[in-house]
Design an enzyme around this catalytic site. Structure first.
Site, PDB file in Angstrom:
ATOM      1  N   HIS A  37       0.686  -1.152   0.076  1.00 29.83           N
ATOM      2  CA  HIS A  37      -0.012  -0.149   0.147  1.00 29.83           C
ATOM      3  C   HIS A  37       0.803   1.251   0.011  1.00 29.83           C
ATOM      4  O   HIS A  37       0.692   2.142  -0.757  1.00 29.83           O
ATOM      5  CB  HIS A  37      -1.102   0.011   1.231  1.00 29.83           C
ATOM      6  N   LYS A 102      -9.418  -8.096   8.906  1.00 28.38           N
ATOM      7  CA  LYS A 102     -10.013  -8.288  10.006  1.00 28.38           C
ATOM      8  C   LYS A 102      -9.892  -6.922  10.976  1.00 28.38           C
ATOM      9  O   LYS A 102      -8.952  -5.959  10.643  1.00 28.38           O
ATOM     10  CB  LYS A 102      -9.281  -9.498  10.578  1.00 28.38           C
TER      11      LYS A 102
END
Length: 183
Positions: A37, A102
């Protein structure tokens, strides 16, 4: 409800899903964690194109363990999604349709999900070996030098996930707490 859906996700599919729904995903998804990212952000800041088409696609926040003989990938459990929160709104605004990870997301990510009619799904933490059985192909598509954090294209069949934040902003982590704490 339970749904079988195909990735990449289209807006019609996303609009039908509600927080708390169980989905089984088949199709192509991408993996990317923190280092990938960061590199994607640097690429965008230089005005360059990303190494894959973001439009309509899904990113699974995961870095696999090495594959065992005869398998396309090793253990493939989710990474904590909040670590990607500073990057997610820009990718959602570019057309990313879904994320799998998550844990909770920031208000900025929630707002970007609603603004772009996208979705956030949770995979079961601690079940990486089980989740890897739904992955039938794995190919590094960018940033091979990052090792397990390289961007991979995965072909999945009936990959299990739960809708946490739907396209309307309903958040399972908030509603489940309220439901659990009712008197």
């Amino acid at each position: 409800m339970e749904y079988k859906i195909t990735a990449p996700f289209d807006k019609n599919t996303i609009s039908k899903l509600r927080s708390g729904d169980m989905v089984y995903i088949s199709g192509d998804i991408y993996t990317a964690r923190d280092a990938a990212h960061k590199r994607m952000k640097e690429t965008l800041d230089r005005g360059e194109a990303l190494p894959m088409n973001i439009e309509g696609n899904v990113i699974y926040y995961m870095g696999p363990s090495p594959a065992r003989e005869g398998r396309p990938i090793g253990s493939a459990g989710p990474t904590t999604a909040s670590r990607m929160d500073k990057y997610a709104p820009e990718l959602l605004d570019m057309g990313l349709s879904g994320m799998i990870g998550k844990g909770k997301r920031s208000k900025e990510v929630l707002d970007a999900i609603v603004r772009n009619k996208a979705i956030y799904l949770a995979a079961i933490g601690g079940a990486g070996a089980l989740l890897s059985k739904a992955i039938v192909e794995s190919e590094v598509v960018a940033y091979d030098d990052l090792g397990t954090e390289a961007i991979r294209k995965l072909r999945v069949e009936n990959f299990p996930a739960i809708v946490v934040i739907d396209s309307e902003g309903n958040n399972l982590y908030e509603t489940a707490i309220k439901e659990f704490c009712r008197e």
